[in-house]
Structures are given as C-alpha cells and as structure tokens.
Design an enzyme around this catalytic site. Structure first.
Site, PDB file in Angstrom:
ATOM      1  N   ASN A 197     -52.834  95.369 -34.244  1.00  0.00           N
ATOM      2  CA  ASN A 197     -51.510  94.785 -34.102  1.00  0.00           C
ATOM      3  C   ASN A 197     -50.540  95.581 -34.983  1.00  0.00           C
ATOM      4  OD1 ASN A 197     -51.704  93.786 -36.795  1.00  0.00           O
ATOM      5  ND2 ASN A 197     -52.643  91.878 -36.073  1.00  0.00           N
ATOM      6  N   GLU A 200     -51.414  95.693 -38.757  1.00  0.00           N
ATOM      7  CA  GLU A 200     -52.586  96.527 -39.027  1.00  0.00           C
ATOM      8  C   GLU A 200     -52.259  98.007 -38.852  1.00  0.00           C
ATOM      9  OE1 GLU A 200     -55.793  93.138 -37.460  1.00  0.00           O
ATOM     10  OE2 GLU A 200     -55.004  94.682 -36.111  1.00  0.00           O
ATOM     11  N   ASP A 265     -57.750  88.420 -29.232  1.00  0.00           N
ATOM     12  CA  ASP A 265     -59.072  88.353 -28.598  1.00  0.00           C
ATOM     13  C   ASP A 265     -58.943  88.463 -27.083  1.00  0.00           C
ATOM     14  OD1 ASP A 265     -60.123  87.932 -31.132  1.00  0.00           O
ATOM     15  OD2 ASP A 265     -60.198  85.756 -30.907  1.00  0.00           O
TER      16      ASP A 265
END
Length: 485
Positions: A197, A200, A265
């Site tokens: 993301n 990150e 996820d």
C-alpha cells in the site's frame, strides 16, 4: 480487452497461500451508558462472531471466488487454533497449518457497538525461527501441487524464511505474489508481483509526490530488490500496476466506504485468481481494483463472489449489462453458504418461469428486496410437463436458467423435480431444506400454512412471505394469445 470467459476458469485455479494466519473475533452489542469506573462506554454483548484473519482471509477470498486453495501458516496448540481450523474447513480451505505449543494462535478480538469499533485486543507473540523453519519444510512438501503462490506477510514471524521460499518457488517455475510488510523489499527478492500500500511503499523508499516520481522510484526499487512488478494500492487514488516498461493506473471505484478491513487481502487474492485464470498483470489488476471497490462498501472483512465480480467487471470494463455469469448448479449451495457466513440474508422462491414476463420481473424484484441474496428454485423440464401438460415447457431448463440469472434481482438458480425412488417430486421441499433460507417467498393467493417448506423455514427461525402477482400477467395467457393468432 480480455475475454469474459476467463470467469469459467476460476474453479480450475489452484493456489497456495503462505503467511501469518489469525483468528478474528467480533463481540457486538449495544452501548447506552458510560462506565462509573472509567470514562468508557459499557457494551452489553449480544452477538459473538469468529472469522479467519490475516493470510487466512486471503485464502478465504480465493475460496469465495471458487479457487482451490491451500493455506500454510502457524497456529498454537490451543482452543483458538482448533476454532481457526474449524472455520477454514467451513470456508472450503484446505488446511496445511503447522501446529506448535510454544506460542498462542494469533487472535484479535474486536468489541463493536453501533457499527463502530470500541476497542481491539490482540493476543499474540512473535513466532520463533524454529517455527518458520517448520513452515519452510512444509512449503517444500506442498510446492509441486501449485503453479501460483501467494505470500501474505503480517510481520508475525511465519515468513522469516520468505526469501528462500520465493527462490524455491521460482526455481520450480512457479508464479509468486507477495503482500509485503517488511520495509526492506529485498526480503521478497524474486517475486513476480508485490502489492504494497502507499504507506508501505513510502517506508520502503518509494516517492509519491507525482506520477512520474511514483513510476521511477518503483522501478528503482524493483531493480534494486530483484522484483518484477509492483501493484501499488493508493486508497482513494486507486491502484497503479508498474512493470519495467509500463504503468497502468486504475481509479478507485467505490462510491461509499463502509469498512476498509481486509481490502488488501481481497486485492491480492483477486489478482492471483485472475492471473492464474489467464489474465496479464494489467488486466488482472483492473479486476482486483473493482473487487476492492465491492468489499470496502461492505462491513467487516468481506469477500466478493464470482457473480458480483462478473457483474461489475462487465459493467465498468465492458460498458455492457448484456452478458452475465451463471453459477454452475453444482456450485450454488457453496456460494449460498459463503454468503450466509458473510452475514447476508438469503431469500428463496420457486416456479417454472417458462416464458419470462413483466409479472415475473416485478415479483422477483419484490422478493429480492426482502433480503440480500435471492435463490430461485426452477422446475426442471420433466416436472413442468407433469404439471402443465404436453408442449410445456416452451423453453428448456438451460435457457430458462440463463434468462432468470440475467436479471439483476436473481443471484442463483437451482433446478428441482428429479425422480427419486420411482416417485415424482415436483415441490421444492428438499431444495428448501438444503438452502435453509432466511426468507421463503411465494406469489399469488397462498396462505403461509399452504406454502411448501414453510414449516422448515419457520422451525429454523426464518420468515415466510406472500407477494401478490401482477394482474393480467400469465405465461399460460401469453401462450394462448400466441396460439389464437
């Protein structure tokens, strides 16, 4: 643009998910006062719900898209580990978990009141290197069974040997996708795709001031860390799929955000499924972006079904509402159970629906409005002949099912009317028993006590409803009108 027939390949996909698995517990209740002991709300718990979390939620998303998925991770030799294993089985996930007795199963308990999270309690300890070694050994034993591997890293210690496992997979010719957590993305050297993301990405040295900076810094990271491509998830800015020679941007699709829990996820699960089904990275990323838009509009760690995904892909990427995804009959009960596990309300009705007319459409729309998902029991051809006489049905089962599932109100169709033990069964009683709907609907002048299956539904705490038909609309009348011309 890709061919939508790729959706027909989903049930053939086999994926191994490896990573940090968790048990997510949700305690929900009302809060109407403040504790006299401290300035905190008092929540009177009324509902307990357990779901799989972490890497297990990635596997759950794959299973709900009809993929064949095996999950490898670490659990404790404890009650929560047993509960997690039970949940995996109910989600159609093959378990290859490593059990150890030194650390507890990672568990996150959320207390929720009035659709807001009041507090989250984490029960966890980082796993030891010996546990990670056991994961690597189990991974080696599983590797040959799969062409696609997904690593889901939550920085809990299960993937301490991830670089070695990636190399093992690439040496074996496997495609590797990683949802990273480490700031040092070289830990995932050799991966085909990583899905950081924005936070990150920045932590790993990525620059995000403008599009060119994103592209150049991403390619710098890819070259330095030995990674083939990056799918950067950017919240309200959508996603960017970046390779060494291309950058594809996808705007965010969601109209209303209810909960972003588990959206990452869903992204990597959908990406892996679509790539394994035959799409290239850019096209698979477009589909994953749409899947993320669906789940963040739902509450909790939600999933997307093939029906939902097909519908939104067809509408957004193909600008068409003409085609539709028809769930294979043998898969319907599994899809219904997945929807129920996600908290969706199941409605059931039945009929012949030989020649679809305005009355049918209106009736089915009213039925769908009573819940979240509508299941239609459809009399098969021999059943209709027995009930209506020779010359019926006008349209065979396959064509009737195709037309019915083309309606936005209908989610699934299940045929009934087979001959059992030399006896004809032209009622949906056995189907209703299998579906176990929350709401049973019938049209016309029925009373609740005369509706087939009402006893089953009421016994399990469900509702039974009667909807009036539209005056003047009848398949028999249409046929008579045609014959008299």
């Amino acid at each position: 643009m890709f061919d939508l027939s790729v959706f027909n390949n989903l049930s053939d996909v086999k994926i191994l998910v490896v990573g940090d698995v968790m048990l997510d517990r949700y305690w929900t209740g009302d809060s109407s006062r403040i504790s006299p002991e401290a300035p905190v709300p008092v929540v009177k718990i009324g509902e307990l719900d357990d779901k799989v979390g972490g890497a297990a939620n990635v596997a759950r998303n794959i299973a709900h898209l009809d993929g064949q998925v095996t999950l490898l991770g670490i659990v404790g030799d404890d009650e929560n580990g047993e509960r997690l294993t039970q949940l995996l089985a109910s989600e159609n996930i093959t378990s290859a978990l490593v059990k150890q007795d030194q650390q507890p199963t990672i568990t996150k308990l959320r207390v929720i009141s009035r659709q807001q999270q009041v507090v989250r309690l984490d029960f966890e300890e980082a796993f030891l290197l010996e546990h990670a070694e056991a994961v690597k050994k189990a991974f080696s034993a599983q590797l040959d069974k799969f062409d696609f591997i997904v690593f889901s890293d939550y920085n809990k210690g299960s993937l301490s040997n991830v670089k070695e496992m990636i190399q093992m997979a690439r040496d074996a010719g496997k495609t590797v996708l990683v949802d990273p957590k480490s700031k040092d993305l070289s830990d995932y050297s050799g991966a085909n795709v990583i899905t950081p993301n924005k936070t990150e990405f920045i932590a790993a040295g990525g620059l995000v001031s403008n599009e060119l900076e994103i592209q150049n810094s991403a390619r710098g990271i890819m070259e330095q860390c030995g990674i083939e491509s990056i799918l950067l998830t950017r919240s309200e800015q959508g996603m960017s799929a970046i390779t060494t020679d291309n950058k594809t941007d996808m705007p965010a699709q969601v109209l209303e955000v209810s909960d972003v829990t588990g959206a990452g996820d869903t992204v990597i699960a959908t990406l892996a499924m679509m790539m394994a089904a035959g799409l290239n990275l850019a096209d698979a990323a477009k589909v994953a972006n749409l899947a993320a838009g669906i789940v963040v509009a739902k509450l909790g760690a939600a999933t997307v079904s093939p029906e939902e995904l097909y519908r939104i892909v067809n509408e957004h990427l193909f600008a068409s509402k003409q085609a539709h995804y028809q769930t294979p009959f043998e898969e319907v009960l599994k899809h219904i159970e997945f929807a129920r596990q996600s908290g969706e309300k199941i409605v059931f009705t039945n009929g012949c629906f030989d020649i679809l007319h305005a009355g049918h459409v209106h009736y089915l729309e009213q039925a769908k409005a009573l819940g979240d998902r509508l299941v239609v029991g459809l009399n098969n051809d021999s059943s209709i002949t027995r009930l209506k006489g020779e010359g019926r049905p006008v349209n065979p089962l396959k064509e009737r099912a195709t037309v019915i599932t083309g309606l936005a109100s209908v989610d699934w169709v299940i045929p009934f009317g087979e001959v059992n033990n030399n006896e004809f069964d032209d009622t949906p009683y056995d189907i209703i028993k299998l579906v176990n709907p929350d709401v049973l609907v019938k049209g016309g002048d029925y009373t609740v006590d005369t509706i087939v299956g009402a006893d089953l539904v009421q016994k399990s705490g469900g509702e039974v409803a009667v909807i009036e038909f539209v005056d003047g609309c009848s398949t028999t009348r249409i046929i008579e009108k045609i014959q008299n011309k």
